[in-house]
Design a protein around this motif. Structure first.
Motif, PDB file in Angstrom:
ATOM      1  N   LYS A  36       0.851  -1.094   0.004  1.00  0.00           N
ATOM      2  CA  LYS A  36       0.001   0.008  -0.028  1.00  0.00           C
ATOM      3  C   LYS A  36       0.934   1.257  -0.234  1.00  0.00           C
ATOM      4  O   LYS A  36       0.536   2.268  -0.592  1.00  0.00           O
ATOM      5  N   MET A  37       1.815   1.177   0.706  1.00  0.00           N
ATOM      6  CA  MET A  37       2.735   2.539   0.851  1.00  0.00           C
ATOM      7  C   MET A  37       3.571   2.744  -0.484  1.00  0.00           C
ATOM      8  O   MET A  37       3.728   3.770  -0.960  1.00  0.00           O
ATOM      9  N   ILE A  43       1.441   6.309  -7.243  1.00  0.00           N
ATOM     10  CA  ILE A  43       0.380   6.993  -7.344  1.00  0.00           C
ATOM     11  C   ILE A  43       0.507   8.436  -7.466  1.00  0.00           C
ATOM     12  O   ILE A  43       0.219   9.400  -8.222  1.00  0.00           O
ATOM     13  N   THR A  44       0.988   8.847  -6.027  1.00  0.00           N
ATOM     14  CA  THR A  44       1.221  10.271  -5.797  1.00  0.00           C
ATOM     15  C   THR A  44       2.512  10.868  -6.910  1.00  0.00           C
ATOM     16  O   THR A  44       2.136  12.163  -7.375  1.00  0.00           O
ATOM     17  N   TRP A  47       3.482   7.883 -11.306  1.00  0.00           N
ATOM     18  CA  TRP A  47       3.809   6.778 -12.087  1.00  0.00           C
ATOM     19  C   TRP A  47       2.765   5.700 -12.322  1.00  0.00           C
ATOM     20  O   TRP A  47       3.069   4.964 -13.321  1.00  0.00           O
ATOM     21  N   LEU A  48       1.810   5.551 -11.497  1.00  0.00           N
ATOM     22  CA  LEU A  48       0.975   4.642 -11.533  1.00  0.00           C
ATOM     23  C   LEU A  48      -0.605   5.355 -11.532  1.00  0.00           C
ATOM     24  O   LEU A  48      -0.637   6.400 -10.961  1.00  0.00           O
ATOM     25  N   GLU A  49      -1.528   4.426 -12.157  1.00  0.00           N
ATOM     26  CA  GLU A  49      -2.934   5.168 -12.025  1.00  0.00           C
ATOM     27  C   GLU A  49      -3.752   4.072 -11.615  1.00  0.00           C
ATOM     28  O   GLU A  49      -3.856   2.918 -12.013  1.00  0.00           O
ATOM     29  N   GLU A  50      -4.686   4.485 -10.960  1.00  0.00           N
ATOM     30  CA  GLU A  50      -5.692   3.365 -10.622  1.00  0.00           C
ATOM     31  C   GLU A  50      -7.064   3.547 -11.538  1.00  0.00           C
ATOM     32  O   GLU A  50      -7.540   4.515 -11.686  1.00  0.00           O
ATOM     33  N   VAL A  51      -7.365   2.454 -12.252  1.00  0.00           N
ATOM     34  CA  VAL A  51      -8.449   2.292 -13.123  1.00  0.00           C
ATOM     35  C   VAL A  51      -9.267   1.141 -12.955  1.00  0.00           C
ATOM     36  O   VAL A  51      -8.872   0.224 -12.192  1.00  0.00           O
ATOM     37  N   ASP A  52     -10.437   1.206 -13.282  1.00  0.00           N
ATOM     38  CA  ASP A  52     -11.404  -0.079 -13.256  1.00  0.00           C
ATOM     39  C   ASP A  52     -10.880  -1.181 -13.997  1.00  0.00           C
ATOM     40  O   ASP A  52     -10.508  -1.285 -15.076  1.00  0.00           O
TER      41      ASP A  52
END
Length: 189
Positions: A36-37, A43-44, A47-52
């Motif tokens: 999680k960390m 994400i902050t 570099w990553l993105e949360e998508v469906d």
């Protein structure tokens, strides 16, 4: 280039080789609070993105949203750039995949209705070299491409028309220039 930890480098490198740039599953041993960390920091940083997640395709879940759906993680253009993948190459790779708008947001006309076919291009390949040549303001002629790659002229033309224009959908233009012949350019729009 930003300073990446070993874990971040592994996550982004693996995502670059997967269809749709999926960052899931995470490396073995990265679980719980540590996962999680690491993901929250990525994400902050953008570099990553949360998508469906598309459960019909069997995409692994990052977290469940509680409404019978879940999200997964994908590497962004910025994330791929952090590990050395060219910006235009990264744009072609990441495609137009975005999370569904929140209930209070309206979808815009610029958001595509369907997901583009996932594309992966490895940095340092001849295809990546040709894309870099085409990105130059002066573009590149077939002769110049042949000199860099060592390919035959028909192979270079085939990659441009079939591999880059048709398969990747890159906006490549061509024009005749005195003394150089046909010059191909890739607009970085």
């Amino acid at each position: 280039m930003p300073k990446l930890t070993d874990t971040q480098t592994i996550i982004l490198s693996r995502a670059a080789t997967r269809p749709g740039n999926l960052a899931m599953p995470l490396p073995d041993g990265l679980r719980g609070a540590a996962a999680k960390m690491a993901v929250t920091r990525m994400i902050t940083n953008g570099w990553l993105e949360e998508v469906d997640a598309d459960l019909r395709k069997g995409e692994p879940l990052w977290r469940e949203t509680g409404d019978g759906h879940g999200t997964t993680l994908i590497a962004t253009e910025i994330g791929l750039g952090a590990i050395g993948i060219e910006p235009v190459v990264a744009k072609a790779v990441t495609g137009p995949r975005k999370a569904k708008p929140k209930p209070d947001e309206e979808p815009t006309a610029s958001e595509p209705a369907e997901v583009a076919k996932p594309i992966t291009i490895r940095a340092g390949t001849k295809q990546a070299q040709i894309i870099a040549l085409l990105q130059r303001p002066e573009g590149a002629s077939i002769t110049e491409i042949v000199e860099v790659t060592g390919w035959q002229a028909h192979s270079a033309r085939g990659l441009i028309s079939g591999g880059l224009k048709k398969k990747l959908g890159l906006p490549i233009t061509s024009e005749k220039v005195d003394g150089r012949g046909t010059v191909y350019k890739l607009d970085a729009a």
